[in-house]
Design an enzyme around this catalytic site. Structure first.
Site, short mmCIF file in Angstrom:
data_model
loop_
_atom_site.label_atom_id
_atom_site.label_comp_id
_atom_site.label_asym_id
_atom_site.label_seq_id
_atom_site.Cartn_x
_atom_site.Cartn_y
_atom_site.Cartn_z
N ARG A 120 -25.17 -44.95 -8.03
CA ARG A 120 -25.08 -44.36 -6.69
C ARG A 120 -26.06 -45.04 -5.73
NH1 ARG A 120 -24.39 -43.21 -2.55
NH2 ARG A 120 -24.16 -41.24 -1.42
N TYR A 165 -12.69 -27.17 4.90
CA TYR A 165 -13.52 -28.34 5.27
C TYR A 165 -12.98 -29.01 6.53
CZ TYR A 165 -16.08 -27.96 0.91
OH TYR A 165 -16.89 -27.50 -0.09
N ASP A 211 -13.26 -37.35 -5.11
CA ASP A 211 -13.68 -36.10 -4.47
C ASP A 211 -12.46 -35.45 -3.83
OD1 ASP A 211 -16.33 -34.59 -3.79
OD2 ASP A 211 -15.03 -34.41 -2.04
N ARG A 248 -25.06 -36.42 -10.52
CA ARG A 248 -26.49 -36.70 -10.28
C ARG A 248 -27.44 -36.25 -11.38
NH1 ARG A 248 -26.19 -34.29 -4.36
NH2 ARG A 248 -24.83 -32.99 -5.63
C1 LIG Z 1 -15.73 -28.27 -3.03
C2 LIG Z 1 -15.62 -29.59 -3.78
C3 LIG Z 1 -16.05 -30.87 -3.30
N1 LIG Z 1 -15.75 -31.79 -4.28
C4 LIG Z 1 -15.18 -31.17 -5.36
C5 LIG Z 1 -15.05 -29.80 -5.05
C6 LIG Z 1 -14.37 -28.75 -5.91
C7 LIG Z 1 -15.24 -28.27 -7.01
C8 LIG Z 1 -16.41 -27.48 -6.53
O1 LIG Z 1 -16.20 -26.37 -6.01
O2 LIG Z 1 -17.54 -27.97 -6.73
C9 LIG Z 1 -14.67 -31.77 -6.59
C10 LIG Z 1 -15.36 -32.94 -7.19
N2 LIG Z 1 -16.38 -33.69 -6.68
C11 LIG Z 1 -16.72 -34.68 -7.54
C12 LIG Z 1 -15.84 -34.60 -8.65
C13 LIG Z 1 -15.86 -35.69 -9.73
C14 LIG Z 1 -15.51 -35.50 -11.06
C15 LIG Z 1 -16.39 -34.62 -11.93
O3 LIG Z 1 -16.21 -33.38 -11.90
O4 LIG Z 1 -17.20 -35.17 -12.73
C16 LIG Z 1 -15.01 -33.49 -8.47
C17 LIG Z 1 -13.93 -32.93 -9.37
C18 LIG Z 1 -17.78 -35.68 -7.38
C19 LIG Z 1 -18.84 -35.46 -6.38
N3 LIG Z 1 -18.71 -34.97 -5.10
C20 LIG Z 1 -19.92 -34.99 -4.46
C21 LIG Z 1 -20.90 -35.51 -5.37
C22 LIG Z 1 -22.37 -35.76 -5.04
C23 LIG Z 1 -22.52 -36.82 -4.01
C24 LIG Z 1 -23.43 -37.96 -4.39
O5 LIG Z 1 -23.51 -38.36 -5.57
O6 LIG Z 1 -24.07 -38.50 -3.47
C25 LIG Z 1 -20.23 -35.81 -6.57
C26 LIG Z 1 -20.80 -36.41 -7.81
C27 LIG Z 1 -20.17 -34.58 -3.05
C28 LIG Z 1 -19.54 -33.35 -2.54
N4 LIG Z 1 -18.20 -33.06 -2.61
C29 LIG Z 1 -17.96 -31.81 -2.06
C30 LIG Z 1 -19.20 -31.31 -1.58
C31 LIG Z 1 -19.38 -29.95 -0.91
C32 LIG Z 1 -20.17 -32.27 -1.87
C33 LIG Z 1 -21.62 -32.22 -1.45
C34 LIG Z 1 -22.41 -31.32 -2.27
C35 LIG Z 1 -22.96 -32.07 -3.43
O7 LIG Z 1 -23.59 -33.11 -3.15
O8 LIG Z 1 -22.81 -31.60 -4.57
C36 LIG Z 1 -16.65 -31.17 -1.97
#
Ligand SMILES: Cc1c2[nH]c(c1CCC(=O)O)Cc1[nH]c(c(CCC(=O)O)c1C)Cc1[nH]c(c(CCC(=O)O)c1C)Cc1[nH]c(c(C)c1CCC(=O)O)C2
Length: 352
Positions: free
Chosen positions: A40, A153, A77, A31
């Site tokens: 998105r 989760y 994700d 983002r």
């Molecule tokens: C715990 C975890 C998640 N997802 C992930 C973790 C482990 C790393 C960490 O501790 O941050 C890993 C993850 N999530 C995402 C990636 C993509 C690749 C990268 O790193 O560029 C990776 C490697 C995209 C994402 N995953 C998410 C987004 C944002 C959602 C959106 O764009 O609407 C992205 C780009 C959503 C997500 N996904 C998760 C949560 C809690 C959320 C919501 C919080 C948030 O919005 O940041 C679970």
């Protein structure tokens, strides 16, 4: 695709000390980039983005067009695994992930592990698309969540402050909770192997909530499941570089490295770099660990911290990264300044 053994990121994971060190950033797609927000906004749900190969390839490539990263991480994700197992998973705007919680073995019986790989076919299509389109010198990283983190989760039904439901199950019924962990170990190993078959050249296992467990439970639910995944991967691909990320594990980082068999370990922001240089770097490659909030700040505060990390960890096998993912409010120009400093193109040429 060129031989991964020649890519700087892979060489560092295999133990070479490189100056300047290779660099990529956790959540480098996302983002903080206007071009990501545009894709998105055009996509109904976040999971639809993960399951639409054309779009997932596009957002993976976006940061590579702006910055000279040594690696790209597959856009997906960690929560696609519970989803593929048959659990209801939704991402609600401003609320994060919401899952229908599973708190007992009766809940596990409703899952369908046999469908995981079929369900995730679009992710493997994304990996194949990326293997064809990333620059020759860029390595492709596949990933999954580690079983403990995924379990939090699945059991809590989303993000949590205290992990009370997951700990209640793990402490009160370790055999039943162990069945959940086993399910996730097996699904995640198969998932990573399929990513590698599709073209991933290294993998990272994210244990984002590893740091909330006491020592015994850490060994049982963090070290052992990570070790089993590494073992399952190496049985098929002995040369595959595997990065572990037991976030907030503190002094337990050392046992994690010794006992899981990872090739590299990603350090969270709280790990003192001199300690990591002394205790971890002789054992494996280290990756990290700039505070993502310093990239929001930029300027002298960021430069000072980057220089300290480069000076301390740059003398051994090292990959520059953040201690956790980039946050949405990060100014993209601060990322450019960060990469320039790591590459030695500005002041703070500590690694030269
Ligand atoms: C715990 C975890 C998640 N997802 C992930 C973790 C482990 C790393 C960490 O501790 O941050 C890993 C993850 N999530 C995402 C990636 C993509 C690749 C990268 O790193 O560029 C990776 C490697 C995209 C994402 N995953 C998410 C987004 C944002 C959602 C959106 O764009 O609407 C992205 C780009 C959503 C997500 N996904 C998760 C949560 C809690 C959320 C919501 C919080 C948030 O919005 O940041 C679970």
């Amino acid at each position: 695709m060129t031989d991964p053994a020649n890519k700087r990121f892979i060489r560092a994971l295999k133990g070479e000390t490189l100056t300047p060190p290779p660099v990529w950033l956790m959540r480098q797609a996302g983002r903080y980039l206007p071009e990501y927000r545009e894709v998105r906004a055009d996509t109904k749900g976040f999971l639809d983005l993960c399951y639409t190969p054309e779009k997932a390839v596009e957002v993976t490539l976006q940061p590579l067009r702006r910055y000279d990263f040594d690696a790209a991480i597959l856009f997906s994700d960690i929560l696609v695994i519970p989803h593929a197992l048959g659990q209801t998973v939704e991402f609600r705007a401003g609320e994060g992930p919401v899952l229908a919680p599973i708190r007992d073995t009766a809940g596990l019986d409703k899952l369908n592990p046999g469908q995981v790989i079929d369900h995730l076919a679009p992710v493997f299509e994304t990996v194949r698309g990326l293997a064809r389109s990333i620059p020759e010198t860029t390595a492709l990283i596949g990933f999954c969540g580690a079983p403990w983190t995924i379990a939090t989760y699945m059991v809590e039904g989303g993000s949590s402050k205290d992990y009370a439901e997951t700990k209640a199950w793990a402490y009160g019924d370790p055999d039943g909770f162990g069945r959940l962990i086993d399910l996730v170990v097996e699904a995640s190993t198969a998932y990573l192997l399929a990513q590698v078959e599709a073209g991933a050249e290294a993998v990272q296992i994210f244990d984002s909530w590893a740091g909330v467990l006491p020592e015994d439970a850490f060994r049982q639910w963090v070290i052992e499941p990570n070790r089993r995944i590494v073992e399952g991967l190496k049985a098929v691909h002995p040369d595959l570089p595997v990065i572990g990320f037991p976030r907030m594990a503190g002094p337990m980082y050392e046992a994690f490295v010794k006992e899981t068999g990872v090739d590299a370990v990603s350090l969270d922001t709280t790990v003192p770099v001199a300690w990591a240089a002394e205790r971890l770097q002789p054992l494996c490659t280290v990756q990290g660990n700039l505070d993502p909030l310093l990239v929001v700040q930029g300027g002298a505060a960021m430069e000072k911290s980057v220089a300290h990390i480069l000076e301390t960890l740059g003398k051994g096998p090292f990959v520059f990264n953040l201690g956790h993912g980039i946050v949405p409010q990060t100014p993209p120009e601060n990322v450019a300044a960060l990469i320039a400093q790591v590459r030695g193109q500005t002041r703070g040429q500590a690694a030269q």
